[in-house]
Design a protein around this motif. Sequence first.
Motif, PDB file in Angstrom:
ATOM      1  N   ASP A 109       0.855  -1.183   0.000  1.00  0.00           N
ATOM      2  CA  ASP A 109       0.000   0.000   0.000  1.00  0.00           C
ATOM      3  C   ASP A 109       0.896   1.239   0.000  1.00  0.00           C
ATOM      4  OD1 ASP A 109      -1.938   1.913   0.338  1.00  0.00           O
ATOM      5  OD2 ASP A 109      -2.672   1.151   2.255  1.00  0.00           O
ATOM      6  N   GLN A 110       0.988   1.891  -1.154  1.00  0.00           N
ATOM      7  CA  GLN A 110       1.787   3.105  -1.277  1.00  0.00           C
ATOM      8  C   GLN A 110       0.865   4.320  -1.217  1.00  0.00           C
ATOM      9  OE1 GLN A 110       4.042   2.569  -4.909  1.00  0.00           O
ATOM     10  NE2 GLN A 110       5.315   0.974  -4.008  1.00  0.00           N
ATOM     11  N   SER A 111       1.436   5.512  -1.204  1.00  0.00           N
ATOM     12  CA  SER A 111       0.628   6.715  -1.015  1.00  0.00           C
ATOM     13  C   SER A 111      -0.421   6.910  -2.114  1.00  0.00           C
ATOM     14  CB  SER A 111       1.516   7.952  -0.901  1.00  0.00           C
ATOM     15  OG  SER A 111       2.265   8.134  -2.083  1.00  0.00           O
ATOM     16  N   GLU A 112      -0.048   6.706  -3.374  1.00  0.00           N
ATOM     17  CA  GLU A 112      -0.986   6.949  -4.467  1.00  0.00           C
ATOM     18  C   GLU A 112      -1.360   5.695  -5.251  1.00  0.00           C
ATOM     19  OE1 GLU A 112       0.144  10.248  -6.917  1.00  0.00           O
ATOM     20  OE2 GLU A 112       0.701  11.463  -5.184  1.00  0.00           O
TER      21      GLU A 112
END
Length: 161
Positions: A78-81
């Motif tokens: 799960d990355q920021s974008e």
Amino acid sequence: TLAYLRGDRADEEFKSIDVVAILETIVDDASDRGHAVTLTGADHVSIPGRRLALKRAFGNLIDNALKYGHEARIAVEDQSETVVVSIRDQGPGIAPEDVGRALAPFVRLEPSRNQETGGFGLGLTIAQAIVEGHGGQLTLANHATGGLVVSVSLPKKRIAA
């Protein structure tokens, strides 16, 4: 046909879906059939998408890993974008000069793949079309210690087409 392959279905709207829930369903089904499959990483990641189309794409990718690599190790980051889903197998990988061809329709790279393995060489093509139809990207790479890694990067916000 191309719209269908991309997952552009009139009967399924874009809505918030949990990518991990889709993967858990596929992993549970494969595990119930006796396959070596694991899922690690984020517990929940919601993105805008078409649930059935993404289930089809991830199902194709995981089935390929199990069919040709004998196991599937799935990791969700799960990355920021974006959310990045990596599917690693223990198969022979793909020759570097064949990586581009592997995503072309009706291409089956391994000559030993016979009628027992089935398929028409469309699984990766369909998966790529669905991922791109969601504004994402699908890449193939050989792992340093062996096997193929298929990475799917999907945006967490809908990108206008």
